[in-house]
Scaffold this motif. Structure first.
Motif, PDB file in Angstrom:
ATOM      1  N   ALA A  56       0.834  -1.202   0.000  1.00 18.81           N
ATOM      2  CA  ALA A  56       0.000   0.000   0.000  1.00 18.81           C
ATOM      3  C   ALA A  56       0.870   1.254   0.000  1.00 18.81           C
ATOM      4  CB  ALA A  56      -0.928  -0.007   1.206  1.00 18.81           C
ATOM      5  N   ALA A  57       1.941   1.234   0.767  1.00 13.78           N
ATOM      6  CA  ALA A  57       2.853   2.385   0.811  1.00 13.78           C
ATOM      7  C   ALA A  57       3.494   2.620  -0.548  1.00 13.78           C
ATOM      8  CB  ALA A  57       3.914   2.170   1.882  1.00 13.78           C
ATOM      9  N   ALA A  58       3.821   1.551  -1.251  1.00 15.09           N
ATOM     10  CA  ALA A  58       4.407   1.686  -2.592  1.00 15.09           C
ATOM     11  C   ALA A  58       3.395   2.300  -3.557  1.00 15.09           C
ATOM     12  CB  ALA A  58       4.876   0.329  -3.098  1.00 15.09           C
ATOM     13  N   GLU A  59       2.142   1.871  -3.479  1.00 10.55           N
ATOM     14  CA  GLU A  59       1.101   2.451  -4.332  1.00 10.55           C
ATOM     15  C   GLU A  59       0.901   3.928  -4.016  1.00 10.55           C
ATOM     16  OE1 GLU A  59      -2.607   0.363  -5.168  1.00 10.55           O
ATOM     17  OE2 GLU A  59      -1.706  -1.435  -4.300  1.00 10.55           O
ATOM     18  N   LEU A  60       0.953   4.242  -2.731  1.00  7.98           N
ATOM     19  CA  LEU A  60       0.803   5.629  -2.312  1.00  7.98           C
ATOM     20  C   LEU A  60       1.937   6.492  -2.866  1.00  7.98           C
ATOM     21  CD1 LEU A  60      -1.032   7.283  -0.138  1.00  7.98           C
ATOM     22  CD2 LEU A  60       1.121   7.280   1.092  1.00  7.98           C
ATOM     23  N   GLU A  61       3.155   5.985  -2.816  1.00  5.96           N
ATOM     24  CA  GLU A  61       4.307   6.728  -3.339  1.00  5.96           C
ATOM     25  C   GLU A  61       4.160   7.011  -4.826  1.00  5.96           C
ATOM     26  OE1 GLU A  61       6.776   8.280  -1.822  1.00  5.96           O
ATOM     27  OE2 GLU A  61       5.819   7.648   0.032  1.00  5.96           O
ATOM     28  N   VAL A  62       3.692   6.022  -5.567  1.00  5.31           N
ATOM     29  CA  VAL A  62       3.475   6.215  -7.006  1.00  5.31           C
ATOM     30  C   VAL A  62       2.435   7.321  -7.223  1.00  5.31           C
ATOM     31  CG1 VAL A  62       2.554   5.130  -9.104  1.00  5.31           C
ATOM     32  CG2 VAL A  62       4.178   3.894  -7.667  1.00  5.31           C
ATOM     33  N   ALA A  63       1.362   7.298  -6.447  1.00  6.17           N
ATOM     34  CA  ALA A  63       0.316   8.303  -6.588  1.00  6.17           C
ATOM     35  C   ALA A  63       0.831   9.696  -6.232  1.00  6.17           C
ATOM     36  CB  ALA A  63      -0.877   7.940  -5.712  1.00  6.17           C
ATOM     37  N   LEU A  64       1.679   9.785  -5.220  1.00  7.72           N
ATOM     38  CA  LEU A  64       2.227  11.086  -4.818  1.00  7.72           C
ATOM     39  C   LEU A  64       3.132  11.685  -5.891  1.00  7.72           C
ATOM     40  CD1 LEU A  64       2.996  10.417  -1.062  1.00  7.72           C
ATOM     41  CD2 LEU A  64       1.301  12.014  -1.986  1.00  7.72           C
ATOM     42  N   GLN A  65       3.643  10.867  -6.781  1.00  9.23           N
ATOM     43  CA  GLN A  65       4.502  11.334  -7.867  1.00  9.23           C
ATOM     44  C   GLN A  65       3.746  11.511  -9.179  1.00  9.23           C
ATOM     45  OE1 GLN A  65       7.570  12.275  -7.061  1.00  9.23           O
ATOM     46  NE2 GLN A  65       7.020  11.580  -5.015  1.00  9.23           N
ATOM     47  N   SER A  66       2.443  11.254  -9.162  1.00 12.75           N
ATOM     48  CA  SER A  66       1.628  11.346 -10.369  1.00 12.75           C
ATOM     49  C   SER A  66       1.593  12.775 -10.908  1.00 12.75           C
ATOM     50  CB  SER A  66       0.196  10.897 -10.048  1.00 12.75           C
ATOM     51  OG  SER A  66      -0.649  11.126 -11.149  1.00 12.75           O
ATOM     52  N   LYS A  67       1.375  12.881 -12.203  1.00 10.12           N
ATOM     53  CA  LYS A  67       1.212  14.205 -12.798  1.00 10.12           C
ATOM     54  C   LYS A  67      -0.178  14.758 -12.506  1.00 10.12           C
ATOM     55  CE  LYS A  67      -0.391  12.862 -17.400  1.00 10.12           C
ATOM     56  NZ  LYS A  67      -0.135  12.995 -18.831  1.00 10.12           N
ATOM     57  N   TRP A  68      -1.088  13.911 -12.049  1.00 12.53           N
ATOM     58  CA  TRP A  68      -2.470  14.319 -11.788  1.00 12.53           C
ATOM     59  C   TRP A  68      -2.617  14.809 -10.356  1.00 12.53           C
ATOM     60  CZ3 TRP A  68      -4.641  14.846 -16.210  1.00 12.53           C
ATOM     61  CH2 TRP A  68      -4.322  13.977 -17.261  1.00 12.53           C
ATOM     62  N   TRP A  69      -2.962  16.085 -10.191  1.00 20.02           N
ATOM     63  CA  TRP A  69      -3.135  16.664  -8.859  1.00 20.02           C
ATOM     64  C   TRP A  69      -4.188  15.906  -8.066  1.00 20.02           C
ATOM     65  CZ3 TRP A  69      -3.016  22.680  -8.388  1.00 20.02           C
ATOM     66  CH2 TRP A  69      -1.831  23.153  -8.918  1.00 20.02           C
ATOM     67  N   SER A  70      -5.264  15.520  -8.722  1.00 22.16           N
ATOM     68  CA  SER A  70      -6.344  14.837  -8.013  1.00 22.16           C
ATOM     69  C   SER A  70      -5.856  13.526  -7.403  1.00 22.16           C
ATOM     70  CB  SER A  70      -7.530  14.581  -8.940  1.00 22.16           C
ATOM     71  OG  SER A  70      -7.136  13.797 -10.050  1.00 22.16           O
ATOM     72  N   LEU A  71      -5.035  12.816  -8.105  1.00 25.03           N
ATOM     73  CA  LEU A  71      -4.503  11.557  -7.588  1.00 25.03           C
ATOM     74  C   LEU A  71      -3.569  11.822  -6.407  1.00 25.03           C
ATOM     75  CD1 LEU A  71      -4.906   8.595  -8.313  1.00 25.03           C
ATOM     76  CD2 LEU A  71      -2.865   8.730  -9.707  1.00 25.03           C
ATOM     77  N   ARG A  72      -2.748  12.839  -6.524  1.00 25.14           N
ATOM     78  CA  ARG A  72      -1.850  13.186  -5.417  1.00 25.14           C
ATOM     79  C   ARG A  72      -2.644  13.626  -4.195  1.00 25.14           C
ATOM     80  NH1 ARG A  72       2.467  17.222  -7.851  1.00 25.14           N
ATOM     81  NH2 ARG A  72       1.127  17.388  -9.647  1.00 25.14           N
ATOM     82  N   THR A  73      -3.716  14.375  -4.415  1.00 27.99           N
ATOM     83  CA  THR A  73      -4.547  14.841  -3.299  1.00 27.99           C
ATOM     84  C   THR A  73      -5.215  13.672  -2.592  1.00 27.99           C
ATOM     85  OG1 THR A  73      -4.911  16.943  -4.420  1.00 27.99           O
ATOM     86  CG2 THR A  73      -6.462  16.363  -2.685  1.00 27.99           C
ATOM     87  N   VAL A  74      -5.706  12.712  -3.339  1.00 25.13           N
ATOM     88  CA  VAL A  74      -6.314  11.525  -2.723  1.00 25.13           C
ATOM     89  C   VAL A  74      -5.257  10.752  -1.935  1.00 25.13           C
ATOM     90  CG1 VAL A  74      -7.444   9.301  -3.179  1.00 25.13           C
ATOM     91  CG2 VAL A  74      -8.199  11.362  -4.373  1.00 25.13           C
ATOM     92  N   ALA A  75      -4.042  10.672  -2.443  1.00 20.18           N
ATOM     93  CA  ALA A  75      -2.960  10.002  -1.709  1.00 20.18           C
ATOM     94  C   ALA A  75      -2.702  10.705  -0.378  1.00 20.18           C
ATOM     95  CB  ALA A  75      -1.691   9.960  -2.550  1.00 20.18           C
ATOM     96  N   ILE A  76      -2.758  12.025  -0.381  1.00 22.39           N
ATOM     97  CA  ILE A  76      -2.587  12.785   0.862  1.00 22.39           C
ATOM     98  C   ILE A  76      -3.734  12.475   1.825  1.00 22.39           C
ATOM     99  CG2 ILE A  76      -2.623  15.129   1.815  1.00 22.39           C
ATOM    100  CD1 ILE A  76      -1.062  15.976  -0.765  1.00 22.39           C
ATOM    101  N   GLU A  77      -4.949  12.386   1.314  1.00 21.76           N
ATOM    102  CA  GLU A  77      -6.097  12.036   2.147  1.00 21.76           C
ATOM    103  C   GLU A  77      -5.921  10.651   2.764  1.00 21.76           C
ATOM    104  OE1 GLU A  77      -9.424  12.357  -0.488  1.00 21.76           O
ATOM    105  OE2 GLU A  77      -9.245  14.540  -0.634  1.00 21.76           O
ATOM    106  N   VAL A  78      -5.373   9.724   1.995  1.00 20.41           N
ATOM    107  CA  VAL A  78      -5.140   8.369   2.494  1.00 20.41           C
ATOM    108  C   VAL A  78      -4.174   8.395   3.678  1.00 20.41           C
ATOM    109  CG1 VAL A  78      -4.117   6.118   1.929  1.00 20.41           C
ATOM    110  CG2 VAL A  78      -5.732   7.190   0.354  1.00 20.41           C
TER     111      VAL A  78
END
Length: 91
Positions: free
Chosen positions: A21-43
């Protein structure tokens, strides 16, 4: 695809953090999509573990001072992190 990734991240927020899960979160935090990064922060806020809380505090601290531009990713991340921290503390 973005919706599927977002839904997957939200589902991770309902589980305990683990290495995968942490690895998936890291990938999302590096995404070009702000919405995906924001959801990762919420997680991170939903997880509420010490490491996530520390990272959320770091994101809040990184907010640019004096800037009112909402197009600035660091500012958006700081607001998302502050909201995630409030939610984590309410739990």
């Amino acid at each position: 695809l973005l919706r599927l990734q977002t839904n997957r991240l939200r589902a991770l927020g309902a589980t305990r953090p683990n290495a995968k899960a942490a690895a998936e979160l890291e990938v999302a935090l590096q995404s070009k999509w702000w919405s995906l990064r924001t959801v990762a922060i919420e997680v991170m806020g939903r997880w509420g573990d010490a490491e996530s809380i520390e990272r959320l505090h770091a994101l809040v601290a990184a907010r640019p001072a004096g800037s009112r531009r909402y197009s600035n990713w660091e500012r958006a991340a700081a607001y998302a992190a502050a909201n995630a921290l409030r939610e984590a503390q309410a739990m």
